[in-house]
Design a protein around this motif. Sequence first.
Motif, mmCIF file in Angstrom:
data_model
loop_
_atom_site.group_PDB
_atom_site.id
_atom_site.type_symbol
_atom_site.label_atom_id
_atom_site.label_comp_id
_atom_site.label_asym_id
_atom_site.label_seq_id
_atom_site.Cartn_x
_atom_site.Cartn_y
_atom_site.Cartn_z
ATOM 1 N N ASN A 175 4.406 -13.497 41.840
ATOM 2 C CA ASN A 175 4.104 -14.568 40.766
ATOM 3 C C ASN A 175 4.372 -13.901 39.234
ATOM 4 O OD1 ASN A 175 5.528 -16.450 43.141
ATOM 5 N ND2 ASN A 175 3.323 -16.235 43.409
ATOM 6 N N VAL A 176 4.510 -12.343 39.596
ATOM 7 C CA VAL A 176 3.363 -12.762 37.967
ATOM 8 C C VAL A 176 4.296 -12.167 36.474
ATOM 9 C CG1 VAL A 176 3.373 -9.900 36.609
ATOM 10 C CG2 VAL A 176 2.580 -10.312 38.886
ATOM 11 N N GLU A 177 3.897 -12.883 35.641
ATOM 12 C CA GLU A 177 4.889 -13.197 34.724
ATOM 13 C C GLU A 177 4.642 -12.683 33.548
ATOM 14 O OE1 GLU A 177 3.850 -17.429 34.552
ATOM 15 O OE2 GLU A 177 4.882 -18.336 36.344
ATOM 16 N N GLU A 178 3.474 -12.320 32.915
ATOM 17 C CA GLU A 178 3.485 -11.314 32.268
ATOM 18 C C GLU A 178 2.410 -9.899 32.278
ATOM 19 O OE1 GLU A 178 0.940 -11.761 27.684
ATOM 20 O OE2 GLU A 178 1.340 -13.366 29.136
ATOM 21 N N LEU A 179 3.118 -9.107 32.187
ATOM 22 C CA LEU A 179 2.460 -7.492 32.268
ATOM 23 C C LEU A 179 2.797 -6.480 31.600
ATOM 24 C CD1 LEU A 179 2.483 -5.556 34.966
ATOM 25 C CD2 LEU A 179 5.294 -5.227 34.694
ATOM 26 N N ILE A 180 1.594 -6.390 30.901
ATOM 27 C CA ILE A 180 1.633 -5.139 29.825
ATOM 28 C C ILE A 180 1.035 -3.809 30.718
ATOM 29 C CG2 ILE A 180 0.024 -4.911 28.091
ATOM 30 C CD1 ILE A 180 1.353 -7.980 28.078
ATOM 31 N N LEU A 181 2.251 -3.000 30.014
ATOM 32 C CA LEU A 181 2.734 -1.815 30.235
ATOM 33 C C LEU A 181 2.037 -0.829 29.276
ATOM 34 C CD1 LEU A 181 4.762 -1.440 33.392
ATOM 35 C CD2 LEU A 181 2.251 -1.658 33.699
ATOM 36 N N GLY A 182 1.338 -0.979 27.881
ATOM 37 C CA GLY A 182 1.253 -0.142 26.494
ATOM 38 C C GLY A 182 0.362 0.612 26.796
ATOM 39 N N LYS A 226 8.120 -12.878 32.704
ATOM 40 C CA LYS A 226 8.976 -13.650 32.181
ATOM 41 C C LYS A 226 8.247 -12.888 30.250
ATOM 42 C CE LYS A 226 10.585 -17.231 33.966
ATOM 43 N NZ LYS A 226 9.827 -18.493 33.861
ATOM 44 N N ARG A 227 7.135 -12.068 30.164
ATOM 45 C CA ARG A 227 7.024 -11.736 29.198
ATOM 46 C C ARG A 227 6.149 -9.893 30.016
ATOM 47 N NH1 ARG A 227 5.466 -16.003 29.296
ATOM 48 N NH2 ARG A 227 4.162 -15.773 30.407
ATOM 49 N N LEU A 228 6.551 -8.666 29.267
ATOM 50 C CA LEU A 228 7.271 -7.322 29.401
ATOM 51 C C LEU A 228 6.539 -6.394 27.853
ATOM 52 C CD1 LEU A 228 7.527 -5.157 31.373
ATOM 53 C CD2 LEU A 228 9.483 -4.497 30.694
ATOM 54 N N SER A 229 5.338 -6.212 28.138
ATOM 55 C CA SER A 229 4.898 -4.449 27.079
ATOM 56 C C SER A 229 4.824 -3.692 27.530
ATOM 57 C CB SER A 229 3.715 -5.541 26.836
ATOM 58 O OG SER A 229 2.928 -5.102 25.653
ATOM 59 N N THR A 282 9.722 -12.278 26.816
ATOM 60 C CA THR A 282 9.375 -11.169 25.310
ATOM 61 C C THR A 282 9.805 -9.930 25.979
ATOM 62 O OG1 THR A 282 7.991 -13.001 25.013
ATOM 63 C CG2 THR A 282 6.934 -10.961 24.409
ATOM 64 N N LEU A 283 10.594 -9.272 25.400
ATOM 65 C CA LEU A 283 9.796 -7.452 24.789
ATOM 66 C C LEU A 283 9.232 -6.808 23.696
ATOM 67 C CD1 LEU A 283 10.862 -5.337 26.979
ATOM 68 C CD2 LEU A 283 13.317 -5.805 25.556
ATOM 69 N N MET A 284 8.303 -5.968 24.386
ATOM 70 C CA MET A 284 7.281 -5.802 23.305
ATOM 71 C C MET A 284 7.638 -4.322 23.256
ATOM 72 S SD MET A 284 4.198 -8.583 23.421
ATOM 73 C CE MET A 284 4.197 -8.246 20.685
#
Length: 988
Positions: free
Chosen positions: A712-719, A742-745, A772-774
Amino acid sequence: MAESFFSDFGLLWYLAELRKEEFWKFKELLKQEPLKFELKPIPWPDIKKASKEDLAKLLEKHYPGKQAWELTLSLFLQINRKDLWTKAQEEMRNKLSPYRKHMKEKFHLIWEKETCLQVPEDFYKQTRRNEYVDMYSAQKTGPSTIVLRGPQGIGKTTLLRKVMLEWAEGKFWKDRFTFVFFLNVHEMNCIAETSLVELLSRDWPESSETIEDVFSQPERVLFIMDGFEELKFDLELKTDLCDDWRQRQPTQIILSSLLQKKLLPASSLLLAFGTVAMQRNYFLLHHPTLITVSEFSEHERKLYFHHFFCDKNRASKALRFLRGIKRPFTSYQNPLLCWLVCTCMKRQLERGEDLAIDSQTTTSLYVSFITSIFKAGSGDSPRKLSRVGLKSLCALAAEGIWTHTFVFCPEDLRRNGVSESDVPMWVDMTLLRRNGDCFTFKHVSIQEFCAAMFYLFQLPRDNPNPAIGSVTQLITASVARGQVHLTQLGVFVFGISTEKIIRMLETSFGFPLSKDIKQEITQCLKYLSQCDPDQELGFQELFNGLFETHEKDFVTEVMNFFEDVIVYIGNMKHLVVASFCIKRCQNLKKFRLCMENIFPDESRFISNDVKKLTYWHNLCSVMRTSKDLRILDIENSSLDSSSQAILCEALAQPTCKLQKLGFSYISNFGNTSDFFNAIHTPHLKYLNLYGTRLSYTDVGHLCEMLRDPMCNVEELILGKCNITSDACEDISRILICNSKLKRLSLVENPVKNKGIMALCKALRYPNCVLETLMLKKCCLTHVSCDYISQALLCNRSLSFLDLASNLVKDDGVASLCEALKHPNCNIQHLWLMACDLTSVSCKDISAVLSCNERLKTLKLANNNIRDAGVKQLCEALKHSSCKLQCLGLQTCQLTSACCEALASALTICKTLRTLNLDSVTLDHDGVVMLCESLSHPHCALQMLGLDKSVFGAETQMLLTALEENVPHLTISHPLWVDEEYKARGVLF
């Protein structure tokens, strides 16, 4: 001018060495040579008829002290008698000057009278051999700053004093430094203003060199500085520093100028920094060399015991006893602790008692020391101590700690009720030491312990000393306000609050003590736990205090007050203390951890590794025992396979129900398959791996977790995870099948155009729900914008797009704008900072603003759009279809020429709420135009990003008046871009 030691060499002896023709030439040159030194020549008739003896007297009469010698040495070179010049220079260097002689006498007395560790010379030099080698090496290359680092009691002060004594004796740095000055900086706590000359003059003997002589060669000057732990003022200054050693300034400016090499930059520094000074002052230094002062080795400790007891049998008995008792994390290899233990055992052996030392905590060790020295001679009964007398001594100690006072004059003693008749007793008991007419405690740690005992003597009816804070004030100051000079006092107060310690002291003193301290501590900590959550507590200081009590129930009670805990672990002691406290947290909701220098274990001792893993296991247990823990952030940490396995085991427990997990900047990241299996739970909604390098295989394991419908991960930060374009292929497949993300960095990764092509292919699928796409700093070009534009025409969910710090240029923006103008495009927030844009791109952007009612945020900072570009944007802002709410224009090469257009747009645009104009060059007239529009009743702006401090007084007054007159408007220095990223959760 004071008499100089140069005249002692005997000018006549050197003149007598001249042959007849050389002497005559010397006289001839003497007619004009004084003019070069700005001196008045001696009349020629006097010179002409003078014998060698007469000429020596003339020179000393007309040019007293050093002047005669400077003149004579110059003439020796001109008459080709360099041998005499060399001999005189050598004699000058080797002669013991009045200053050096004075320092030798002073520091010899200090070494004999004030050093706790009275040991033979060869033993001391052997224990500090490595430090001497390091100091000598650091001074080979010219001016330097050397910092001796180590905890309290490790021997930093002793080493500095020894270096000073050995220099004065000509044994160390004899040829490197002509002058060495020793400054106890804590003695300057009461000096409001001074100059460097005044500071040094306190130790400047009569008939010595002038300060001008000393500082004429600053590269041969060394300042030894001690006492930074007890310094009461901050050396981090906003004001200008001082570069004139004659100028009077506030004392902190003089000291800070020395540390930062503004004052006498060619001189060298030798400093002693403990834990407090390292935190407060280390960053001020220029290219410091750090030398860690070592503890006693096992062999050195054994030798020290034999030197201390001067009796082989007693030393052996003491060592055997010591090996039989356990100390949680500190061995008796700290020199001060060695002295305390030896002093305690020596008194017990002299009385024929069995050896007994409570070493469970530092506090109990000091209690053992105190109770031991309170027993008289060879008797078994305690000294006859009055409660008033002991309380007075402790009041003196407490007042000193709170006021940064460590040298006490007779008036200080009288004010605190210390009677003259008791002073010899305190000196005999090694609590006080006589220092001329004044007194100091034997060591600052003894003063801190006595200060803590003061709170045991407090009665409700006592008149409070305004200089001494209450227990509540102390705990608040040391834990919540970060007043580091009170930290150890706070730890001791925790320690003496326990029933066990109070009972030990009452038995020794023979009278009852206060038992209210623990209740005060508890109430204070309960209150602090309920304060503003943005005010971060010093949990390390709190943990040290709680650990000192060693009372598990009390620690559990206190730790249950806190729901959000931050822990830094930098050494074994930190790990032991943190694990003791954290595993007793039952109400923890948010846990942030940074752990350095622990794993992997480089000692190669299996026992050390096992100990560390045991404590680490205890700390990780909070993840299964704290039922409400929902947020875990581990950052800037190093793990090995064993420590990571323990962490994964804790994370995989059914009772662990984390919703947010940060795992950023983790080095030695081991088996990622086990890690992702451990965190694969339906509870996890947020995963931050920023700064943790992932291989292609690692990304595969991550994607395997994300592919599971139970994830159920909604936000994933891979910076900054080293995500390559190949890895983007795997991630793109996740975007297609995962309906939760929903959100990927992917910021700061080498994604490149190939990677974007794969991601955009996924964005075109109707199943993709990404919002969101960063993509900041992803090595993108205008080609990437073509792929993105095509995806935006198909995608219905993406609303936030960050392309900052990519070379998309005007062509790329033109391609993006074609998609943004399409009614199917759903982008609401667009970040294009530092994209190498010019005013050309503003035409395309303006076209978007004029027709796109969905776009709410546009960030254009750090682009070269200039005034012409802003004027185009302003025309679009006035369009009825423009619904922009936030516009970032900082560092866009703007001037006041665009202010008229901005002012007009602000009065017409009804939606714009935030405008960032930081680093924009505006004159007063431009600000006036903006202020007129901002005060217009139709202007809806609520936040103007502008640094008021860069403007003149008149403009600042204008902006301040505007804020007062327009209540809904705030003008402030705006956030940096990185802070905006943090605000969006990119950095956990």
